[in-house]
Scaffold this motif. Structure first.
Motif, PDB file in Angstrom:
ATOM      1  N   TRP A  13       0.835  -1.207   0.000  1.00 37.13           N
ATOM      2  CA  TRP A  13       0.000   0.000   0.000  1.00 37.13           C
ATOM      3  C   TRP A  13       0.872   1.259   0.000  1.00 37.13           C
ATOM      4  O   TRP A  13       0.610   2.198  -0.763  1.00 37.13           O
ATOM      5  N   GLN A  14       1.900   1.281   0.824  1.00 37.07           N
ATOM      6  CA  GLN A  14       2.808   2.424   0.866  1.00 37.07           C
ATOM      7  C   GLN A  14       3.544   2.580  -0.464  1.00 37.07           C
ATOM      8  O   GLN A  14       3.800   3.706  -0.908  1.00 37.07           O
ATOM      9  N   TRP A  43       2.409   1.796  -3.469  1.00 39.78           N
ATOM     10  CA  TRP A  43       1.513   2.357  -4.475  1.00 39.78           C
ATOM     11  C   TRP A  43       1.151   3.806  -4.195  1.00 39.78           C
ATOM     12  O   TRP A  43       0.813   4.558  -5.125  1.00 39.78           O
ATOM     13  N   THR A  44       1.196   4.207  -2.940  1.00 39.61           N
ATOM     14  CA  THR A  44       0.827   5.591  -2.623  1.00 39.61           C
ATOM     15  C   THR A  44       2.037   6.516  -2.507  1.00 39.61           C
ATOM     16  O   THR A  44       1.860   7.712  -2.257  1.00 39.61           O
ATOM     17  N   THR A  92       4.926   9.014  -3.477  1.00 39.29           N
ATOM     18  CA  THR A  92       4.915  10.043  -4.509  1.00 39.29           C
ATOM     19  C   THR A  92       6.262  10.196  -5.206  1.00 39.29           C
ATOM     20  O   THR A  92       6.315  10.670  -6.343  1.00 39.29           O
ATOM     21  N   GLN A 126       9.222   4.814  -3.389  1.00 41.94           N
ATOM     22  CA  GLN A 126       8.801   3.565  -4.029  1.00 41.94           C
ATOM     23  C   GLN A 126       9.874   2.490  -3.907  1.00 41.94           C
ATOM     24  O   GLN A 126       9.559   1.327  -3.674  1.00 41.94           O
ATOM     25  N   TRP A 157       9.835   1.238  -0.174  1.00 42.68           N
ATOM     26  CA  TRP A 157       8.709   0.363   0.139  1.00 42.68           C
ATOM     27  C   TRP A 157       8.704  -0.887  -0.730  1.00 42.68           C
ATOM     28  O   TRP A 157       8.229  -1.950  -0.306  1.00 42.68           O
TER      29      TRP A 157
END
Length: 124
Positions: A64-65, A67-68, A70, A75, A78
């Motif tokens: 989830w982190q 994909w969210t 920025t 990315q 995570w």
């Protein structure tokens, strides 16, 4: 020749049923899983399954982190943690399956020991 084979097969199946009555195992996966939880390493299996569930929750949170996030560095961060938590989860799952397999093998060896003992007693 086939009548002898059929007779041998019937005899082996009858012996297996007697042994299954003694041991009480049908080979069902859920039964094997529950027998492993009740076995000598049941506490360790329960702990590993708990850790596996925590790793699953961590994996979902990391994805989830990912994909969210920025920025690219977020990315990557995570994504790496997602891979690590996924590998951890899979490693613990493999260990649990190996433990189920070990317990099943031990029960099969016990069945063989009982069959040999019963055959030896019937020969005397």
């Amino acid at each position: 020749m086939s009548s002898i084979d059929e007779r041998i097969k019937r005899e082996l199946e009858a012996e297996s049923l007697d042994i299954y009555k003694i041991i009480g195992e049908t080979g069902d996966l859920t039964e094997m899983f529950h027998a492993t939880l009740k076995g000598s390493t049941g506490t360790e299996v329960k702990i590993v399954l708990g850790i596996t569930m925590l790793a699953l929750v961590g994996l979902v949170a990391c994805i989830w982190q990912f994909w969210t996030a920025t920025d690219i560095s977020g990315q990557i961060f995570w994504g790496v943690w997602s891979l690590l938590s996924g590998i951890t989860m899979l490693s613990f799952e493999i260990w649990a399956w190996m433990e189920i397999n070990r317990a099943s093998t031990m029960r099969a060896i016990t069945r063989l020991e009982l069959a040999i003992r019963d055959k030896g007693a019937s020969l005397d």
